[in-house]
Design a protein around this motif. Structure first.
Motif, PDB file in Angstrom:
ATOM      1  N   ARG A 154       4.042   8.177  -8.724  1.00  0.00           N
ATOM      2  CA  ARG A 154       5.157   9.093  -8.960  1.00  0.00           C
ATOM      3  C   ARG A 154       5.428  10.001  -7.760  1.00  0.00           C
ATOM      4  NH1 ARG A 154       2.437   8.040 -13.382  1.00  0.00           N
ATOM      5  NH2 ARG A 154       0.755   9.444 -12.765  1.00  0.00           N
ATOM      6  N   GLY A 155       4.679   9.801  -6.682  1.00  0.00           N
ATOM      7  CA  GLY A 155       4.891  10.574  -5.466  1.00  0.00           C
ATOM      8  C   GLY A 155       4.187  11.912  -5.446  1.00  0.00           C
ATOM      9  N   VAL A 156       3.275  12.152  -6.374  1.00  0.00           N
ATOM     10  CA  VAL A 156       2.551  13.421  -6.420  1.00  0.00           C
ATOM     11  C   VAL A 156       1.365  13.373  -5.458  1.00  0.00           C
ATOM     12  CG1 VAL A 156       1.209  14.981  -7.891  1.00  0.00           C
ATOM     13  CG2 VAL A 156       3.281  13.887  -8.772  1.00  0.00           C
ATOM     14  N   LEU A 157       1.170  14.454  -4.705  1.00  0.00           N
ATOM     15  CA  LEU A 157       0.088  14.556  -3.729  1.00  0.00           C
ATOM     16  C   LEU A 157      -1.225  14.869  -4.432  1.00  0.00           C
ATOM     17  CD1 LEU A 157      -0.476  14.626  -0.608  1.00  0.00           C
ATOM     18  CD2 LEU A 157      -0.219  17.128  -0.778  1.00  0.00           C
ATOM     19  N   TRP A 158      -2.303  14.152  -4.038  1.00  0.00           N
ATOM     20  CA  TRP A 158      -3.616  14.327  -4.651  1.00  0.00           C
ATOM     21  C   TRP A 158      -4.628  14.828  -3.643  1.00  0.00           C
ATOM     22  CZ3 TRP A 158      -5.916  13.126  -9.491  1.00  0.00           C
ATOM     23  CH2 TRP A 158      -5.008  12.713 -10.481  1.00  0.00           C
ATOM     24  N   ARG A 201      -2.489  29.513  -6.329  1.00  0.00           N
ATOM     25  CA  ARG A 201      -3.271  29.631  -7.549  1.00  0.00           C
ATOM     26  C   ARG A 201      -3.449  28.246  -8.158  1.00  0.00           C
ATOM     27  NH1 ARG A 201      -0.088  29.201 -12.143  1.00  0.00           N
ATOM     28  NH2 ARG A 201       2.154  29.475 -11.860  1.00  0.00           N
ATOM     29  N   SER A 202      -4.378  28.160  -9.076  1.00  0.00           N
ATOM     30  CA  SER A 202      -4.511  26.926  -9.828  1.00  0.00           C
ATOM     31  C   SER A 202      -3.393  26.847 -10.857  1.00  0.00           C
ATOM     32  CB  SER A 202      -5.867  26.860 -10.519  1.00  0.00           C
ATOM     33  OG  SER A 202      -5.986  27.903 -11.457  1.00  0.00           O
ATOM     34  N   ALA A 203      -3.070  25.633 -11.257  1.00  0.00           N
ATOM     35  CA  ALA A 203      -1.931  25.493 -12.160  1.00  0.00           C
ATOM     36  C   ALA A 203      -2.030  24.192 -12.928  1.00  0.00           C
ATOM     37  CB  ALA A 203      -0.617  25.532 -11.370  1.00  0.00           C
ATOM     38  N   ALA A 204      -1.456  24.218 -14.135  1.00  0.00           N
ATOM     39  CA  ALA A 204      -1.195  23.009 -14.895  1.00  0.00           C
ATOM     40  C   ALA A 204       0.311  22.804 -14.842  1.00  0.00           C
ATOM     41  CB  ALA A 204      -1.670  23.154 -16.333  1.00  0.00           C
ATOM     42  N   ILE A 205       0.747  21.717 -14.219  1.00  0.00           N
ATOM     43  CA  ILE A 205       2.163  21.503 -13.932  1.00  0.00           C
ATOM     44  C   ILE A 205       2.631  20.210 -14.601  1.00  0.00           C
ATOM     45  CG2 ILE A 205       3.872  21.126 -12.121  1.00  0.00           C
ATOM     46  CD1 ILE A 205       2.790  23.890 -11.973  1.00  0.00           C
ATOM     47  N   ALA A 206       3.699  20.307 -15.372  1.00  0.00           N
ATOM     48  CA  ALA A 206       4.292  19.104 -15.944  1.00  0.00           C
ATOM     49  C   ALA A 206       4.940  18.279 -14.843  1.00  0.00           C
ATOM     50  CB  ALA A 206       5.319  19.482 -17.004  1.00  0.00           C
ATOM     51  N   TYR A 207       4.964  16.968 -15.044  1.00  0.00           N
ATOM     52  CA  TYR A 207       5.509  16.102 -14.012  1.00  0.00           C
ATOM     53  C   TYR A 207       6.976  16.406 -13.718  1.00  0.00           C
ATOM     54  CZ  TYR A 207       7.418  11.958 -11.781  1.00  0.00           C
ATOM     55  OH  TYR A 207       8.086  11.119 -10.931  1.00  0.00           O
ATOM     56  N   ASP A 208       7.727  16.837 -14.729  1.00  0.00           N
ATOM     57  CA  ASP A 208       9.139  17.117 -14.517  1.00  0.00           C
ATOM     58  C   ASP A 208       9.399  18.547 -14.043  1.00  0.00           C
ATOM     59  OD1 ASP A 208       8.545  18.456 -16.850  1.00  0.00           O
ATOM     60  OD2 ASP A 208      10.037  17.416 -18.085  1.00  0.00           O
ATOM     61  N   TRP A 267       4.820  21.131  -4.845  1.00  0.00           N
ATOM     62  CA  TRP A 267       3.996  22.114  -4.134  1.00  0.00           C
ATOM     63  C   TRP A 267       2.551  22.100  -4.636  1.00  0.00           C
ATOM     64  CZ3 TRP A 267       5.939  24.910  -0.076  1.00  0.00           C
ATOM     65  CH2 TRP A 267       7.332  24.851   0.088  1.00  0.00           C
ATOM     66  N   LEU A 268       2.203  21.063  -5.338  1.00  0.00           N
ATOM     67  CA  LEU A 268       0.880  20.966  -5.952  1.00  0.00           C
ATOM     68  C   LEU A 268       0.019  19.930  -5.228  1.00  0.00           C
ATOM     69  CD1 LEU A 268      -0.659  21.962  -8.657  1.00  0.00           C
ATOM     70  CD2 LEU A 268      -0.105  19.662  -9.496  1.00  0.00           C
ATOM     71  N   VAL A 269      -1.261  20.270  -5.023  1.00  0.00           N
ATOM     72  CA  VAL A 269      -2.268  19.270  -4.672  1.00  0.00           C
ATOM     73  C   VAL A 269      -3.015  18.971  -5.963  1.00  0.00           C
ATOM     74  CG1 VAL A 269      -4.338  18.725  -3.336  1.00  0.00           C
ATOM     75  CG2 VAL A 269      -2.480  20.029  -2.286  1.00  0.00           C
ATOM     76  N   ALA A 270      -2.770  17.797  -6.526  1.00  0.00           N
ATOM     77  CA  ALA A 270      -3.326  17.457  -7.837  1.00  0.00           C
ATOM     78  C   ALA A 270      -4.814  17.174  -7.743  1.00  0.00           C
ATOM     79  CB  ALA A 270      -2.599  16.251  -8.420  1.00  0.00           C
ATOM     80  N   ALA A 271      -5.544  17.621  -8.756  1.00  0.00           N
ATOM     81  CA  ALA A 271      -6.978  17.370  -8.860  1.00  0.00           C
ATOM     82  C   ALA A 271      -7.313  16.597 -10.123  1.00  0.00           C
ATOM     83  CB  ALA A 271      -7.748  18.695  -8.850  1.00  0.00           C
ATOM     84  N   ALA A 272      -6.364  16.508 -11.047  1.00  0.00           N
ATOM     85  CA  ALA A 272      -6.585  15.765 -12.288  1.00  0.00           C
ATOM     86  C   ALA A 272      -5.234  15.482 -12.920  1.00  0.00           C
ATOM     87  CB  ALA A 272      -7.461  16.548 -13.260  1.00  0.00           C
ATOM     88  N   GLN A 273      -5.151  14.377 -13.628  1.00  0.00           N
ATOM     89  CA  GLN A 273      -3.955  14.015 -14.370  1.00  0.00           C
ATOM     90  C   GLN A 273      -4.183  14.365 -15.833  1.00  0.00           C
ATOM     91  OE1 GLN A 273      -2.259  10.341 -13.077  1.00  0.00           O
ATOM     92  NE2 GLN A 273      -1.365   9.887 -15.077  1.00  0.00           N
ATOM     93  N   GLU A 274      -3.137  14.852 -16.490  1.00  0.00           N
ATOM     94  CA  GLU A 274      -3.258  15.309 -17.869  1.00  0.00           C
ATOM     95  C   GLU A 274      -2.346  14.484 -18.773  1.00  0.00           C
ATOM     96  OE1 GLU A 274      -3.770  19.589 -20.022  1.00  0.00           O
ATOM     97  OE2 GLU A 274      -2.135  19.417 -18.579  1.00  0.00           O
ATOM     98  N   ALA A 275      -2.894  14.052 -19.901  1.00  0.00           N
ATOM     99  CA  ALA A 275      -2.130  13.284 -20.885  1.00  0.00           C
ATOM    100  C   ALA A 275      -1.980  14.100 -22.166  1.00  0.00           C
ATOM    101  CB  ALA A 275      -2.829  11.964 -21.193  1.00  0.00           C
ATOM    102  N   VAL A 276      -0.960  13.771 -22.942  1.00  0.00           N
ATOM    103  CA  VAL A 276      -0.770  14.344 -24.272  1.00  0.00           C
ATOM    104  C   VAL A 276      -0.823  13.189 -25.272  1.00  0.00           C
ATOM    105  CG1 VAL A 276       0.749  15.638 -25.803  1.00  0.00           C
ATOM    106  CG2 VAL A 276       0.635  16.225 -23.399  1.00  0.00           C
ATOM    107  N   LEU A 277      -1.587  13.392 -26.338  1.00  0.00           N
ATOM    108  CA  LEU A 277      -1.827  12.319 -27.301  1.00  0.00           C
ATOM    109  C   LEU A 277      -0.955  12.499 -28.541  1.00  0.00           C
ATOM    110  CD1 LEU A 277      -5.719  12.111 -27.032  1.00  0.00           C
ATOM    111  CD2 LEU A 277      -3.958  11.134 -25.531  1.00  0.00           C
TER     112      LEU A 277
END
Length: 307
Positions: A119-123, A244-251, A257-267
């Protein structure tokens, strides 16, 4: 994740936090900022090297977290577990611009194709050493995201088990909590990839973090592209700096502006199931017997499934 899973380490200097990838116990190797800022989210209550019927093992001695029924050296090393020799790297973070020279986010000065996901997100960039000794308390961030994206087992890397009720996930048990959310586990946010039946069995048998309780869930509609947790950057005269640390939705536009450290799912579409029964039905008789013996309590029944 709940705050009981986060070690009480001192917070480092903000500029250092993106480089110091300390652990999310048994789950996802993430920056200390990302872990500590989001560790207490009740909606994200889950567990890692995992398994499935609610309750504690028949013999739960051995300290605060108890003793796992199966020695860890008798179980496969989870695919997502970080190894000795795998460590975060610290490439310079720079601005990315649009065709008009306007900053629209961040990237690495020496960016490679593998630094971004589909999705083009930086990790976060981590080295790889799959033959190193396992560090069971930590998980390799990119392998975590890979397993979520492809619905692969976090232990065996096989396809996650799926039946008419959905894909198999394992969550931290919430039945003993006074503040259990209404409708739990529907809508749970999790960092943990799904599992195969064998992976789930070995998780519940070998992971001491699960001794305090766990629940197996079949998920009809796992939204694995919900969002990310990581370190948010902001502009400065000297270039992008950790904010700061953040939980950011993909949209969310800030994801650039995020360096991702984990991917989050919703069940969504959750049904609590009996792991031992599923193992037995699939022909894994020995694992079914071990799980049933170690965790004699039955799963909590659910009257309906929200889809």
């Amino acid at each position: 994740m709940t705050d009981t899973l986060v070690p009480p380490a001192a917070m480092p200097d903000p500029v250092q936090r993106t480089a110091d990838a300390r652990g999310l116990p048994v789950a996802v190797l993430v920056s200390d900022t990302a872990v500590r800022a989001h560790a207490g989210r009740a909606a994200a209550s889950d567990a890692s090297y995992s398994s499935c019927r609610a309750g504690r093992p028949a013999d739960a001695g051995g300290g605060l977290m108890g003793r796992a029924p199966l020695p860890v050296d008798q179980a496969p090393v989870p695919y997502v577990t970080i190894r000795h020799g795998e460590a975060p790297q610290r490439p310079p973070v720079v601005y990315t611009t649009n065709g008009h020279g306007v900053s629209v986010g961040i990237g690495y000065a020496d960016e490679r194709d593998e630094d971004r996901d589909r999705r083009g997100v930086l990790w976060e960039r981590l080295t790889a050493n799959p033959d190193g000794a396992p560090r069971y308390r930590y998980t390799h961030a990119r392998r975590q995201g890979e397993c979520l994206d492809d619905l692969r087992c976090q232990v065996t890397y096989a396809d996650a088990d799926e039946n008419e009720l959905g894909v198999l996930f394992l969550l931290e048990d919430a039945w003993s909590r006074a503040d259990i959310p209404a409708g739990w586990p529907e809508g749970v946010r999790t960092l943990h990839p799904p599992l195969s039946l064998e992976g789930a069995a070995y998780s519940v048998l070998a992971c001491r973090h699960l001794v305090k309780g766990w629940t197996a869930v079949r998920v009809a509609d796992p939204d694995v592209e919900f969002g990310y947790r990581g370190t948010l950057y902001r502009p400065s005269p000297d270039g992008p700096i950790p904010f700061r640390s953040a939980a950011i939705a993909y949209d969310d536009p800030r994801v650039g502006w995020l360096v991702a450290a984990a991917q989050e799912a919703v069940l969504h579409g959750c049904t609590i199931v009996d792991l031992a029964a599923d193992l037995e039905q699939a022909g894994h008789t020995d694992l079914a017997r071990q799980v049933a013996a170690a965790y004699p309590q039955q799963p909590r029944p659910r009257a309906s499934v929200t889809r």
